[in-house]
Scaffold this active site. Structure first.
Site, short mmCIF file in Angstrom:
data_model
loop_
_atom_site.label_atom_id
_atom_site.label_comp_id
_atom_site.label_asym_id
_atom_site.label_seq_id
_atom_site.Cartn_x
_atom_site.Cartn_y
_atom_site.Cartn_z
N HIS A 99 0.83 -1.20 0.00
CA HIS A 99 0.00 0.00 0.00
C HIS A 99 0.86 1.24 0.00
CE1 HIS A 99 0.61 -1.25 4.21
NE2 HIS A 99 0.48 0.01 4.55
N HIS A 101 0.93 5.21 0.95
CA HIS A 101 0.32 6.31 1.69
C HIS A 101 0.49 7.60 0.89
CE1 HIS A 101 -0.03 4.35 5.73
NE2 HIS A 101 0.98 3.63 5.28
#
Ligand SMILES: [Zn+2]
Length: 145
Positions: A99, A101
């Site tokens: 992931h 950010h």
């Protein structure tokens, strides 16, 4: 075993989604290090940066600047953005599903960017506030397609 992002992708856990297509999902990070803090994840389970095939890398990384522009456009007070991905437990990765950010920066946020992933402001955000932020970014993603 399905991690929390697989469950969000499958719709088993709710999220404040800002963008979705066949390959990626973007949604608000519940911690909201700063307002608009968003996560971009591949729908395909990819553990970390070391696990990407070329096609998935194209699908995900192509979306980073597009999503960054939408986040910036969603609020005139956003003047910058930190983009960070932690890879491996030694690097601070806690959910083992890759992931990215995207942490909006404000001129007066006094945020130490290096500490950003450990900050949790979720107590300051109501469901209505999350939804408002998600809608503003989603609208800009729609406009930027
Ligand atoms: Zn996963």
């Amino acid at each position: 075993m399905a991690d929390i992002f697989d469950k969000i992708i499958a719709g088993e856990i709710p999220a404040y989604k800002v963008y979705e297509d066949d390959d990626v999902l973007a949604f608000l990070d519940i911690s909201q290090v700063t307002p608009g803090h968003t996560l971009l994840v591949p729908k395909k389970h990819v553990a970390d940066i070391f696990d990407y095939d070329d096609q998935t890398a194209r699908e995900v990384l192509l979306k980073l600047p597009i999503l960054a522009r939408a986040i910036k456009a969603s609020n005139p007070a956003i003047t910058g953005i930190n983009i960070q991905s932690n890879n491996g437990p030694s690097a601070g990765q806690t959910v083992i599903h890759s992931h990215w950010h995207l942490i909006p920066r404000y001129d007066d946020d006094n945020l130490n960017a290096q500490l950003a992933p450990t900050i949790d402001h979720s107590a300051d955000f109501t469901p209505a506030r999350y939804q408002e932020i998600a809608n503003q970014i989603a609208k800009e993603m729609e406009a930027g397609k």
